[in-house]
Structures are given as C-alpha cells and as structure tokens.
Design a protein around this motif. Structure first.
Motif, PDB file in Angstrom:
ATOM      1  N   GLU A  31       0.835  -1.207   0.000  1.00 24.11           N
ATOM      2  CA  GLU A  31       0.000   0.000   0.000  1.00 24.11           C
ATOM      3  C   GLU A  31       0.869   1.256   0.000  1.00 24.11           C
ATOM      4  OE1 GLU A  31      -3.225   0.023   2.844  1.00 24.11           O
ATOM      5  OE2 GLU A  31      -3.583  -2.114   2.575  1.00 24.11           O
ATOM      6  N   ILE A 184       1.451   6.552  -8.245  1.00 23.30           N
ATOM      7  CA  ILE A 184       0.396   5.533  -8.307  1.00 23.30           C
ATOM      8  C   ILE A 184       0.700   4.502  -9.402  1.00 23.30           C
ATOM      9  CG2 ILE A 184      -2.012   5.238  -9.095  1.00 23.30           C
ATOM     10  CD1 ILE A 184      -1.824   5.891  -6.167  1.00 23.30           C
ATOM     11  N   ASP A 185       1.181   4.972 -10.551  1.00 16.23           N
ATOM     12  CA  ASP A 185       1.529   4.057 -11.640  1.00 16.23           C
ATOM     13  C   ASP A 185       2.647   3.104 -11.209  1.00 16.23           C
ATOM     14  OD1 ASP A 185      -0.365   5.294 -13.139  1.00 16.23           O
ATOM     15  OD2 ASP A 185       1.018   6.307 -14.514  1.00 16.23           O
ATOM     16  N   ASN A 187       3.307   2.144  -8.196  1.00 13.37           N
ATOM     17  CA  ASN A 187       2.761   1.164  -7.267  1.00 13.37           C
ATOM     18  C   ASN A 187       2.037   0.048  -8.015  1.00 13.37           C
ATOM     19  OD1 ASN A 187       0.119   0.546  -5.252  1.00 13.37           O
ATOM     20  ND2 ASN A 187       2.134   0.464  -4.318  1.00 13.37           N
ATOM     21  N   ALA A 188       1.331   0.420  -9.100  1.00  7.80           N
ATOM     22  CA  ALA A 188       0.646  -0.601  -9.899  1.00  7.80           C
ATOM     23  C   ALA A 188       1.663  -1.518 -10.582  1.00  7.80           C
ATOM     24  CB  ALA A 188      -0.247   0.073 -10.947  1.00  7.80           C
ATOM     25  N   GLN A 189       2.794  -0.945 -11.003  1.00  7.28           N
ATOM     26  CA  GLN A 189       3.782  -1.729 -11.741  1.00  7.28           C
ATOM     27  C   GLN A 189       4.631  -2.624 -10.848  1.00  7.28           C
ATOM     28  OE1 GLN A 189       4.807   2.031 -13.700  1.00  7.28           O
ATOM     29  NE2 GLN A 189       5.243   0.846 -15.532  1.00  7.28           N
ATOM     30  N   ASP A 191       4.151  -3.009  -7.173  1.00  9.33           N
ATOM     31  CA  ASP A 191       3.486  -3.508  -5.958  1.00  9.33           C
ATOM     32  C   ASP A 191       4.345  -3.341  -4.702  1.00  9.33           C
ATOM     33  OD1 ASP A 191       1.319  -4.639  -4.591  1.00  9.33           O
ATOM     34  OD2 ASP A 191       2.174  -6.655  -4.699  1.00  9.33           O
ATOM     35  N   GLU A 281      -6.213   6.599  -9.869  1.00  8.36           N
ATOM     36  CA  GLU A 281      -6.140   5.231 -10.382  1.00  8.36           C
ATOM     37  C   GLU A 281      -4.946   5.143 -11.318  1.00  8.36           C
ATOM     38  OE1 GLU A 281      -9.020   2.877 -10.609  1.00  8.36           O
ATOM     39  OE2 GLU A 281     -10.569   4.083  -9.619  1.00  8.36           O
ATOM     40  N   PRO A 282      -4.405   3.952 -11.526  1.00  8.27           N
ATOM     41  CA  PRO A 282      -3.291   3.821 -12.467  1.00  8.27           C
ATOM     42  C   PRO A 282      -3.704   4.284 -13.869  1.00  8.27           C
ATOM     43  CG  PRO A 282      -3.557   1.815 -11.180  1.00  8.27           C
ATOM     44  CD  PRO A 282      -4.733   2.689 -10.859  1.00  8.27           C
ATOM     45  N   ARG A 289      -3.758  -1.846  -9.283  1.00  9.17           N
ATOM     46  CA  ARG A 289      -2.896  -1.979  -8.105  1.00  9.17           C
ATOM     47  C   ARG A 289      -3.340  -3.190  -7.303  1.00  9.17           C
ATOM     48  NH1 ARG A 289      -4.232   2.286  -4.688  1.00  9.17           N
ATOM     49  NH2 ARG A 289      -2.430   1.651  -3.494  1.00  9.17           N
ATOM     50  N   ARG A 290      -2.389  -4.081  -7.023  1.00 13.23           N
ATOM     51  CA  ARG A 290      -2.767  -5.286  -6.309  1.00 13.23           C
ATOM     52  C   ARG A 290      -3.156  -4.998  -4.864  1.00 13.23           C
ATOM     53  NH1 ARG A 290       2.075  -9.054  -8.067  1.00 13.23           N
ATOM     54  NH2 ARG A 290       2.717  -7.162  -9.124  1.00 13.23           N
TER      55      ARG A 290
END
Ligand SMILES: Nc1ncnc2c1ncn2[C@@H]1O[C@H](COP(=O)(O)OP(=O)(O)OP(=O)(O)O)[C@@H](O)[C@H]1O
Ligand SMILES: [Mg+2]
Length: 336
Positions: A31, A184-185, A187-189, A191, A281-282, A289-290
């Motif tokens: 997170e 944020i991107d 974090n999506a990539q 985790d 959001e990504p 995002r997991r």
C-alpha cells in the motif's frame, strides 16, 4: 512483492532534544502511505530510522523478521537492499551523467554485466519519463527532472519498499500532478510498499491509501486516508486546510495564549465536513494496483473501530469504486 513494515514504540532523540516518542504504526504490504507533519517534526529522521541509518533509543522496526534498530548490522545491511530511497535533495552526483547516477547502485551492489545494467537503467529512465536525457549532467536539467532521476535511481534494485522524502518539493503544480500519477503508476507496476513524506496537500488528498501525521514529538494518528481526511483534530484540520489558525505556528508550536485568543475566532468551515477527493487510479493500460483488494478487506475489517465520519467516507469510497471507470487524473478540488 511488497513487504509489511511494522514500527513499534519507536523513540528518538539527539542528545537532550527529543524528536518523537513511542511511534507505532504498520505500513501495510504494497500500500501507499503518506506521512505529513510541519517542518522539523522529524519526518526525515523517521525515514532514516526505518532503514537503520539512524538508531532510535527505544522500539523496533520489523521487516521480514529483521529489526532495523537492534538486529546485527549484517542483517540490517542485507535488509536495507529491499529499500529504494528517494532523498529530499535528490542527492545526485554532479559530475556524473543521469545514466551513471541511476546505474550507480547496480554497479555498487551487484555484479551485473554492463549490458544488463544498461537494460535496467533505460527501463527505469523510461518509467520516470526521462528518455533522451540520460546523457545529461544533473546541472543541465530542471529540478523536476532531477527529482525524477532520483526516483529512477531509487528503483534500480527492484525495491520492495520505496521511501520518498518530499518528492514534490520545488515542483510546480502541474509537475506535482504528474508526479502523483507517477507514484500511483509505479505502485501498480511494482506492488512495492511505499511511504511518501510530503507537505503537498494535493498529493496527500489523491495518492495514499493511508496517512499519518507527526506533531509535537508524537504520531498524531496513522490509518486509512479517510481517517485523516475527515479528522476534526485541530492540528490535522489546520494542516490539511493550509490555515494559519490552529496549533501550528510559523517558527514553532504556538503558545497557549495565542491559541486561546484564536479560539474566539474559530473558522467557520471547520463546521462542515470536508469532502474527500477520489484516490488516483493507475493510467490506462497499466495493471490494477494489487494492494486495492487487500486494502479494502483490511479497512472493512476495522470499520467498527473508526470514527463515524471516517466510517461513512470509507463506505462511500467503496460504494463508488465497485463500478468506477478508470480516471487518468481527476482534477483535485473540482470534486467528482
Ligand atoms: N544527525 C542529526 N543530529 C542531530 N540532530 C538532528 C540530526 N538529524 C536531524 N536532527 C534534528 O532533528 C529534527 C528533525 O529533523 P528532520 O530533518 O527529520 O525534520 P523534517 O520533519 O524532515 O523537516 P522538513 O519538513 O523541514 O524536512 C531537527 O530539529 C533536526 O535539527
Ligand atoms: Mg525532511
């Protein structure tokens, strides 16, 4: 990927100067969390304590069973490799190209071949949007580009925990909005578990899953973003509202007399509940995002223990997010 960071009863002082006492919080795995706090409250000291560069007198920082405060130095050194750290001042070497700056941790800490290093560095340079600038010296690029180079360098060792110390300082509002999206991107990539120290209210409102605040040598609170964003705690409301009225003064905390005088002129907008801007959001094309599903379950499980305002804000968050379209970058302030 993404590792939980558990902080228990952390207390730090320098000589007779107490920085903070008894800080306890958990950065949930994968997170994004933000730490707020006026200047000088020890946010940078806190980040340095997490990676074991500074030693608090009391408490523990547990990562994969290693205590970054008290474990043997050898274990701390190994665990430190899980971190990517973006320093407050960028901390680039002025005489090295961006490429060499970003490659530095790989050359220093791994035995990778130069071709492999090149591949990794160029990939990170692309993630932070610096393709084409890799040959430049730090002095030849803008402050915002230097920030992103610092972020790229923090990412080359595939960190599972990313710490960013004021990634926005010196950036204009547009660049800050791009940076928020980039975080944020990212974090999506990857985790990774992320902790961002910032003074920026837009980042605080749109980026994190969780938020905390240091003030008067204590952690005022740490929890789901909705808790701080709806908090009526004077210091939190003052900080998030960017107001002069409240416990925080220019040079230090205000004295009791000033506060009492202000109490008569309480600001009216304290009365109405603040509205919560949706979290970013990504970007389209990126994986979700997991952490989102994990966070939802975690937060719903603690709902009963949260203040009513936070509770209804969280219900609202999840009521909307069920069928939410992907918004690349909601403009903060305009509401939704
Ligand atoms: N190595 C050190 N030795 C002695 N005092 C220190 C050291 N590092 C930090 N301090 C003191 O600790 C306090 C907190 O510093 P810190 O840099 O963590 O603040 P901060 O919250 O990051 O502030 P800012 O928002 O301005 O970056 C300051 O009073 C600072 O002078
Ligand atoms: Mg600092």
């Amino acid at each position: 990927m993404g590792i939980e960071v558990v902080v228990e009863g952390l207390t730090k002082s320098f000589g007779r100067q107490s920085i903070w006492r008894d800080v306890t919080l958990t950065l949930p795995a994968g997170e994004v969390s933000v730490m707020l706090g006026p200047s000088g409250t020890g946010k940078t000291v806190f980040l340095k304590s997490l990676i074991g560069l500074l030693k608090p007198e009391q408490g523990r920082v547990l990562i994969n069973g290693v205590d970054m405060v008290n474990s043997p130095e050898r274990d701390i050194y190994e665990t430190r490799k899980l971190f990517g750290l973006m320093f407050q001042d960028g901390a680039l070497f002025g005489s090295m190209s961006l490429f060499d700056n970003i490659a530095f941790p790989l050359r220093e800490h791994t035995r990778k071949k130069e071709s492999e290093i090149r591949r990794i560095v160029m990939e990170r340079i692309e993630i932070v949007g610096l393709l084409g600038a890799e040959g430049k010296l730090p002095g030849e690029i803008s402050g915002g580009m230097r920030k992103r180079a610092g972020l790229a360098r923090a990412l080359v060792l595939d960190p599972q925990i990313v710490l960013c110390d004021e990634p926005d300082s010196g950036l204009d509002p547009v660049r800050t909005a791009y940076l928020s999206q980039l975080l944020i991107d990212l974090n999506a990539q990857i985790d990774a578990t992320m902790l961002i120290v910032t003074h920026n209210l837009d980042i605080a409102a749109t980026v994190p899953d969780n938020m905390g605040m240091l003030f008067r040598r204590e952690l005022v609170t740490f929890g789901p973003r909705e808790v701080l964003l709806t908090s009526e705690e004077p210091v939190v409301a003052q900080f998030l509202g960017g107001r002069r009225e409240g416990p925080i003064g220019m040079s230090e905390e205000k004295d009791a007399a000033t506060l009492a005088a202000e109490a008569g002129t309480a600001v009216a907008d304290d009365a109405r509940p603040r509205r919560i801007v949706p979290q970013l959001e990504p970007s389209p094309g990126l994986p979700p995002r997991r952490a989102v599903a994990r966070r939802r379950e975690r937060v719903m499980g603690m709902l009963d223990r949260l203040p009513p305002a936070a509770r209804s804000a969280i219900r609202e968050t999840y009521a909307h997010s069920a069928q939410a379209p992907t918004l690349p970058m909601p403009a903060t302030g305009s509401g939704a």
